[in-house]
Design an enzyme around this catalytic site. Sequence first.
Site, PDB file in Angstrom:
ATOM      1  N   PRO A   1       3.777  13.547   8.712  1.00 30.36           N
ATOM      2  CA  PRO A   1       3.138  14.851   8.863  1.00 30.36           C
ATOM      3  C   PRO A   1       1.682  14.769   9.294  1.00 30.36           C
ATOM      4  O   PRO A   1       0.935  13.929   8.802  1.00 30.36           O
ATOM      5  CB  PRO A   1       3.245  15.466   7.467  1.00 30.36           C
ATOM      6  CG  PRO A   1       3.469  14.341   6.551  1.00 30.36           C
ATOM      7  CD  PRO A   1       4.217  13.312   7.332  1.00 30.36           C
ATOM      8  N   ASN A   2       1.335  15.658  10.204  1.00 30.63           N
ATOM      9  CA  ASN A   2      -0.035  15.854  10.704  1.00 30.63           C
ATOM     10  C   ASN A   2      -0.474  14.760  11.668  1.00 30.63           C
ATOM     11  O   ASN A   2      -1.554  14.882  12.250  1.00 30.63           O
ATOM     12  CB  ASN A   2      -1.039  15.957   9.538  1.00 30.63           C
ATOM     13  CG  ASN A   2      -0.766  17.173   8.670  1.00 30.63           C
ATOM     14  OD1 ASN A   2      -0.767  18.295   9.162  1.00 30.63           O
ATOM     15  ND2 ASN A   2      -0.492  16.956   7.386  1.00 30.63           N
TER      16      ASN A   2
ATOM     17  N   ARG B   1      -7.626  16.192  14.718  1.00 35.13           N
ATOM     18  CA  ARG B   1      -7.892  16.395  13.288  1.00 35.13           C
ATOM     19  C   ARG B   1      -8.892  15.376  12.746  1.00 35.13           C
ATOM     20  O   ARG B   1      -8.680  14.176  12.868  1.00 35.13           O
ATOM     21  CB  ARG B   1      -6.561  16.261  12.528  1.00 35.13           C
ATOM     22  CG  ARG B   1      -6.692  16.183  11.032  1.00 35.13           C
ATOM     23  CD  ARG B   1      -5.385  15.709  10.407  1.00 35.13           C
ATOM     24  NE  ARG B   1      -5.549  15.443   8.988  1.00 35.13           N
ATOM     25  CZ  ARG B   1      -4.816  14.580   8.305  1.00 35.13           C
ATOM     26  NH1 ARG B   1      -3.868  13.886   8.912  1.00 35.13           N
ATOM     27  NH2 ARG B   1      -5.045  14.402   7.025  1.00 35.13           N
TER      28      ARG B   1
ATOM     29  N   TYR C   1     -10.023   9.704  11.449  1.00 38.50           N
ATOM     30  CA  TYR C   1      -8.808   9.190  12.096  1.00 38.50           C
ATOM     31  C   TYR C   1      -9.026   8.707  13.537  1.00 38.50           C
ATOM     32  O   TYR C   1      -8.089   8.266  14.188  1.00 38.50           O
ATOM     33  CB  TYR C   1      -7.717  10.268  12.072  1.00 38.50           C
ATOM     34  CG  TYR C   1      -7.323  10.642  10.678  1.00 38.50           C
ATOM     35  CD1 TYR C   1      -6.529   9.787   9.915  1.00 38.50           C
ATOM     36  CD2 TYR C   1      -7.761  11.816  10.095  1.00 38.50           C
ATOM     37  CE1 TYR C   1      -6.178  10.114   8.614  1.00 38.50           C
ATOM     38  CE2 TYR C   1      -7.409  12.151   8.797  1.00 38.50           C
ATOM     39  CZ  TYR C   1      -6.626  11.306   8.056  1.00 38.50           C
ATOM     40  OH  TYR C   1      -6.285  11.622   6.780  1.00 38.50           O
TER      41      TYR C   1
ATOM     42  N   ASN D   1       4.221   5.261   9.458  1.00 45.21           N
ATOM     43  CA  ASN D   1       3.052   5.885   8.828  1.00 45.21           C
ATOM     44  C   ASN D   1       3.528   7.175   8.174  1.00 45.21           C
ATOM     45  O   ASN D   1       3.701   8.188   8.846  1.00 45.21           O
ATOM     46  CB  ASN D   1       1.976   6.180   9.877  1.00 45.21           C
ATOM     47  CG  ASN D   1       0.734   6.759   9.239  1.00 45.21           C
ATOM     48  OD1 ASN D   1       0.787   7.324   8.145  1.00 45.21           O
ATOM     49  ND2 ASN D   1      -0.391   6.640   9.926  1.00 45.21           N
TER      50      ASN D   1
ATOM     51  N   ALA E   1       0.835  11.982   4.429  1.00 46.55           N
ATOM     52  CA  ALA E   1       0.657  12.406   3.035  1.00 46.55           C
ATOM     53  C   ALA E   1       1.916  12.221   2.194  1.00 46.55           C
ATOM     54  O   ALA E   1       1.840  12.203   0.972  1.00 46.55           O
ATOM     55  CB  ALA E   1       0.197  13.858   2.978  1.00 46.55           C
TER      56      ALA E   1
ATOM     57  N   GLU F   1       4.585  -0.270   6.288  1.00 49.50           N
ATOM     58  CA  GLU F   1       3.830   0.974   6.122  1.00 49.50           C
ATOM     59  C   GLU F   1       2.444   0.804   6.718  1.00 49.50           C
ATOM     60  O   GLU F   1       1.758  -0.169   6.413  1.00 49.50           O
ATOM     61  CB  GLU F   1       3.743   1.271   4.616  1.00 49.50           C
ATOM     62  CG  GLU F   1       3.144   2.609   4.264  1.00 49.50           C
ATOM     63  CD  GLU F   1       3.164   2.874   2.756  1.00 49.50           C
ATOM     64  OE1 GLU F   1       4.166   2.552   2.077  1.00 49.50           O
ATOM     65  OE2 GLU F   1       2.143   3.378   2.251  1.00 49.50           O
TER      66      GLU F   1
ATOM     67  N   HIS G   1      -1.350   2.699   7.537  1.00 47.58           N
ATOM     68  CA  HIS G   1      -2.295   3.820   7.414  1.00 47.58           C
ATOM     69  C   HIS G   1      -3.514   3.534   8.268  1.00 47.58           C
ATOM     70  O   HIS G   1      -4.068   2.428   8.200  1.00 47.58           O
ATOM     71  CB  HIS G   1      -2.722   4.025   5.959  1.00 47.58           C
ATOM     72  CG  HIS G   1      -1.591   4.409   5.081  1.00 47.58           C
ATOM     73  ND1 HIS G   1      -1.051   5.666   5.052  1.00 47.58           N
ATOM     74  CD2 HIS G   1      -0.849   3.669   4.207  1.00 47.58           C
ATOM     75  CE1 HIS G   1      -0.045   5.701   4.190  1.00 47.58           C
ATOM     76  NE2 HIS G   1       0.108   4.501   3.681  1.00 47.58           N
TER      77      HIS G   1
ATOM     78  N   ARG H   1     -10.956   6.952  -0.182  1.00 49.82           N
ATOM     79  CA  ARG H   1     -11.008   8.418  -0.139  1.00 49.82           C
ATOM     80  C   ARG H   1     -10.594   9.035  -1.478  1.00 49.82           C
ATOM     81  O   ARG H   1     -10.773   8.426  -2.508  1.00 49.82           O
ATOM     82  CB  ARG H   1     -10.137   8.906   1.017  1.00 49.82           C
ATOM     83  CG  ARG H   1     -10.665   8.338   2.369  1.00 49.82           C
ATOM     84  CD  ARG H   1      -9.778   8.705   3.527  1.00 49.82           C
ATOM     85  NE  ARG H   1      -9.679  10.161   3.642  1.00 49.82           N
ATOM     86  CZ  ARG H   1      -8.693  10.793   4.275  1.00 49.82           C
ATOM     87  NH1 ARG H   1      -7.737  10.074   4.850  1.00 49.82           N
ATOM     88  NH2 ARG H   1      -8.662  12.101   4.350  1.00 49.82           N
TER      89      ARG H   1
END
Lengths: 145, 145, 145, 145, 145, 145, 145, 145, 145, 145, 145, 145
Positions: free
Chosen positions: F10-11, F18, F23, F73, F76, F97, F99, F106
């Site tokens: 998502p996103n 964004r 990012y 990835n 969230a 995985e 990121h 964060r």
Amino acid sequence: MKRFLLLNGPNLNMLGKREPKIYGTNRLVDIENMISHLGKVNGVEVICKQSNHEGELIDFLHGAYDFDGIIFNPGAFTHYSYAIRDAIAGIQAPVIEVHISNIHAREDFRHVSVTAPETKGQIIGLGIKGYELAFYTLLDDKGEK
Amino acid sequence: MKRFLLLNGPNLNMLGKREPKIYGTNRLVDIENMISHLGKVNGVEVICKQSNHEGELIDFLHGAYDFDGIIFNPGAFTHYSYAIRDAIAGIQAPVIEVHISNIHAREDFRHVSVTAPETKGQIIGLGIKGYELAFYTLLDDKGEK
Amino acid sequence: MKRFLLLNGPNLNMLGKREPKIYGTNRLVDIENMISHLGKVNGVEVICKQSNHEGELIDFLHGAYDFDGIIFNPGAFTHYSYAIRDAIAGIQAPVIEVHISNIHAREDFRHVSVTAPETKGQIIGLGIKGYELAFYTLLDDKGEK
Amino acid sequence: MKRFLLLNGPNLNMLGKREPKIYGTNRLVDIENMISHLGKVNGVEVICKQSNHEGELIDFLHGAYDFDGIIFNPGAFTHYSYAIRDAIAGIQAPVIEVHISNIHAREDFRHVSVTAPETKGQIIGLGIKGYELAFYTLLDDKGEK
Amino acid sequence: MKRFLLLNGPNLNMLGKREPKIYGTNRLVDIENMISHLGKVNGVEVICKQSNHEGELIDFLHGAYDFDGIIFNPGAFTHYSYAIRDAIAGIQAPVIEVHISNIHAREDFRHVSVTAPETKGQIIGLGIKGYELAFYTLLDDKGEK
Amino acid sequence: MKRFLLLNGPNLNMLGKREPKIYGTNRLVDIENMISHLGKVNGVEVICKQSNHEGELIDFLHGAYDFDGIIFNPGAFTHYSYAIRDAIAGIQAPVIEVHISNIHAREDFRHVSVTAPETKGQIIGLGIKGYELAFYTLLDDKGEK
Amino acid sequence: MKRFLLLNGPNLNMLGKREPKIYGTNRLVDIENMISHLGKVNGVEVICKQSNHEGELIDFLHGAYDFDGIIFNPGAFTHYSYAIRDAIAGIQAPVIEVHISNIHAREDFRHVSVTAPETKGQIIGLGIKGYELAFYTLLDDKGEK
Amino acid sequence: MKRFLLLNGPNLNMLGKREPKIYGTNRLVDIENMISHLGKVNGVEVICKQSNHEGELIDFLHGAYDFDGIIFNPGAFTHYSYAIRDAIAGIQAPVIEVHISNIHAREDFRHVSVTAPETKGQIIGLGIKGYELAFYTLLDDKGEK
Amino acid sequence: MKRFLLLNGPNLNMLGKREPKIYGTNRLVDIENMISHLGKVNGVEVICKQSNHEGELIDFLHGAYDFDGIIFNPGAFTHYSYAIRDAIAGIQAPVIEVHISNIHAREDFRHVSVTAPETKGQIIGLGIKGYELAFYTLLDDKGEK
Amino acid sequence: MKRFLLLNGPNLNMLGKREPKIYGTNRLVDIENMISHLGKVNGVEVICKQSNHEGELIDFLHGAYDFDGIIFNPGAFTHYSYAIRDAIAGIQAPVIEVHISNIHAREDFRHVSVTAPETKGQIIGLGIKGYELAFYTLLDDKGEK
Amino acid sequence: MKRFLLLNGPNLNMLGKREPKIYGTNRLVDIENMISHLGKVNGVEVICKQSNHEGELIDFLHGAYDFDGIIFNPGAFTHYSYAIRDAIAGIQAPVIEVHISNIHAREDFRHVSVTAPETKGQIIGLGIKGYELAFYTLLDDKGEK
Amino acid sequence: MKRFLLLNGPNLNMLGKREPKIYGTNRLVDIENMISHLGKVNGVEVICKQSNHEGELIDFLHGAYDFDGIIFNPGAFTHYSYAIRDAIAGIQAPVIEVHISNIHAREDFRHVSVTAPETKGQIIGLGIKGYELAFYTLLDDKGEK
């Protein structure tokens, strides 16, 4: 003649170089000179030590077993070294814990001090002046823990 | 001329009477006299206040909005008064938090200070000398929070 | 004629002066004038109170026992005053809780509202407009809690 | 010419000998040779260090203050050494944290990394290849933390 | 011409049918008509969407990237959808979170809002009037998040 | 011929648009082109998918049941999707995985990865290079989970 | 002649009016009359005080420093007022904490009593009879805390 | 001939001197002599080591990789040294953890032992006799971990 | 004629293929055939649905608003989907939650069921027979939730 | 004629013998005689039971299903016996929980009472007088739980 | 003549039968014979008891009020029986807690011992030899708790 | 011939009498008759036991060591009896845990089942029918735990 130990823990050898916005631009040697000078003026022998090694800090604390006072900035060991806590508990000399920055205004883990319960007291967030205040407190002190 | 507020929170009016093993035999008036005397010697106007009322302590902090420094022992409010924390955050004067006894060596709830993050620093466990050290720190301070 | 209480808690007397980046530049008197004006236009008597004292806030809430509505910004008491929570629970008047800033986007302790469960609802993060929205909501309201 | 530090923490001197089902049969010297060889081919000076002593690891990190990159497997210190975290935070060199096994698939305490927030990134669970990937990442890196 | 998105999350299609004691007897279409009507009167294009699918809600938020405002009732996703939180954080449009019932007066898990920190503000417990208040807030808003 | 799935959650369709400070400015299509190109050069068929829908991501994982590797990835969903965790556990293909940002530096909730225990490993905080490193790792891999 | 303080905290002035299902229909004055009457019969001077102000309650406790007993219902302050706890700890008079309703059968936060550890004992859930029982207990008491 | 390591951690060099009410008046050398003497009588080579340095303790454990047994009092490291835990897990020699005082009857943090899960067993609170019991246990042991 | 919904959540389409040691070798179609057959024999219309999409599962639950019963295995959504919980709470049909394996004997997060409080009951760990037992329970049921 | 059960839990048979500093020097038989005598004077049949067996205490509670009152000191079962809690909830007789010492001033686990929510009320810390107060409360009681 | 109680708690009657991989193949009678034999040789009367009943174990502890020592394996009661903890605290005889397996290497709840703080010490994980070591310790003991 | 144990824990002897809104109006004897009847019809010897004593329940479980199945409602012991958990783990007979009411829809502590991990499965909230379903499951079962 009184004897004080000025003891600094991990990463404090980087003072002036590391994150100066938080820790200021003074170097460790400046602090050691300042306290040594106060010692001379006030008739106190001041021994200065710094180490990044937890075990060495414990050895230094043991070595100052019956000193008249210890000014101690345990750095990050504050937050988890139960071994240093035990060392403070096991000696006769009173210990004042000093932190240059206000650790309570930073990350969460900085709020915890496992060493504080065994010290005489703490001076936190007052910059390098904290070392000076600790010196004068121990000077007036009757040596009780 | 500089102006300092010496502010003491709940139950500190009982000093000398309440649990002398922990808090010593000095009365509050002794502390106020000591700091006032230091003020006279050093050219600082010292205003002394004590209250058991959280709201009054907030009012006193607001009233010292642009003082050159505040020496503050919040007593038990240290551990839960977010309203006092906000008051400290909202004024310009730098605040030094003072505790007479080593709160970290007592009950668990004493370990938490909700006010500390907004103060300049803390002096803990050094008896009434802590007030004196706070005075000298603020005296040397350039008034920055 | 309807009666509303506009009640503001600790440190809100410092609005416009305290941390303007978070709370804006409006003063408390501006908010009180705005809501009083809305009252006049809409035929509602608006009584405005502010206090830094938890006990006074409770007294004001009791005093408005059967008002037609209460617009209440409890400030930091939101986060720990179970006494105010009980006061809200014990009166007939519906209470709308207002926060100027988005408390959920700030420190962790700001997320907890102990008063919210006893209020009719909350308006959070919409600046001083939140007070206005609360006014209109209570105006339309049939007075049920 | 670029300089990299390959730093391995406690118990990694036992690689190949200790729990080979989890950590594989390669010895530490194999990893050091592999990365040194990559260094030669790519024109990077690679310094290899291992220690079971927290303080020595901090000293090595300080010694690599302005290196172009550090490949660091902190071993179990990952989970509690705030002193190493501070050391990473206090130097200029970017650090990539490497773990041979998938620490998230093992005991609960392995999930916590107190050092990770101050590193550039982490490579976890990809065996000794993780060291190689870290090497190439730092090689391409423009040296920013 | 301004554009608003009225976005409703899971189970809100059941309004009027589901637990009317908590959520009232209005249907979703009544809310959508009310806000659309307000839009016509005030010169705002209002687009109405509802979905029980987290992914679709994210798509709708992305699709309203540069709208002038979003009125959003995330339903139960409020309490765990970090993906929606990220979607709100990643768009330019200001979002106001609306809840019909006072979520703080119900089960414990309802107290947590993972989306709130990224919204502009929240209106909670004021029934369907909350949507109307959000509309007027966004109308007056200068479009800043 | 080997087959890899490049899967983004998502996103990630908003990449480049964004929060570019966190990012970066690369778009998703750039990453997909990069990995597809690596696939062509190395004789690997690369299938690229992105979805904001948890269910679709699960469907894509099922569809790649016996692929030679998956670069994933989860965005969230990393922090709460036990359904995706189960999907990873239930297929034969090894999953890495990835990121882009250092999630450990964060917010607190970013520290938790519920998917990590079922993956082969994780690459975190190394920007879009993390995808490339995952590609090479899976290429060398003997296909074991 | 013995002296007792009957002290009631916040919202107890609302007794009989506030949530009568929980707190019964007796008014505070009824309780004060009952205990005063018992005082007359048993030769005890009973002073009755109520306040919604934490600071006033502390002042009242200090004022009864050497009374023969204090019957105290701290209301909601029970659950968070460490300042009142300190006041109880700092006086000589024995304090019996009384709660009209069974606080353990209500909301979770009601289970915590921060004042109880410093009191002599507690009587909970026995209605206004609890005050009477406290009276008789203190009457028989030899004045030890 | 069998070989045992008698290993003592931080502050145990202070035995007899430090808090004798808790730890007794025996010195470390007394314990070392006692166990060495038992070794001679039973045909076991006993090597005695003490260190305040975590890293040295790890080195000593590695050095005793294939010994027939290790009697280990980790001192305060018991409560946080995952590095020592890993060292114990990585060697073949069985380890018996000994504590002189009953750690479960002291501060809360003393209850946690992070090393215990990797040891063969623990003997706690039985004074220096605990070392002797550990000796006999290892003597009878068939060397399995 | 009675109507039942047999609803299966994420990853249950992989039954027989995924982790057969935990979930057995039966495929989803076997379960659906078994329950459909029971339906025919007992005069119940059985509708079978499976989805990996949370939103679809909610849609299916809404679609079965007034069915006579729902047999529901929510898979991993059990552990976090408050949206599905709300959907169950909002419909009239009684729901029985079924889990094939004993979720309490597996990872910690499996112990939490956020959906269970809104269901009629749960059958856990009895293999695919659990579906059959749920069928018979609903058959005898008088349709009350 | 009214019937009361005086019920004492584990270790209360040791009263007078066990830790007299905490529990006083009275024996259980003294308490039983005192309450029986009160019974005779006030026309109440008093049955006295003590047991160290949780199951027997439950049996005694069941046996007093419709008594007019139960005076119950559950001893340590207070802190964990949900079975006793259920027994109290399942009978008609009102139960008053009595503790001789102030459990809130002792170890942390003593603060939790799992039985209290189902009792009518509690009397804590008032010594054996607590039993007497409970007797009089039940005597006046109209038998409602 | 000295008297010892050998006391075994719940499920220890199943020794040799229950989970032999964890608890070994010795039966309880073997342990009782071993310790009785040691008693005979050393002039100690050994009384052996086992019960699955918490209350009986308490009765046995009371019955051994002034014995010279108690060797006690509380089985699972270790983890929650505050009643047994109180019984240990209330008697004069010193108690040594024995566990056959290393409870710290098993499930999380096994780490908690609520009885340990009141015992003299614990011997854990050393198999049935632990009983023997406890015997010898108590034999040498001067009977102090 | 198969043998089943029907075992009911504390307070279940009060069925029909205790809180009928939660537990229904059936008495325990009705359940025992129902299951015994099912036993007769299906050729299973059914032994029925109930106890309020934890120890007796453990004895009954031991006594059914090699039965073909145990239907067990542990009542409140579900939530804390690790001793019963161990008893279930230590026998060969498969155990199905039954709860009449939906424990997940009641108080928080009811959500925890410490016995469930060692049972074959659980049937919760289906009233007394749950016993019947457990019977049929064990009947079909091949006797594996």
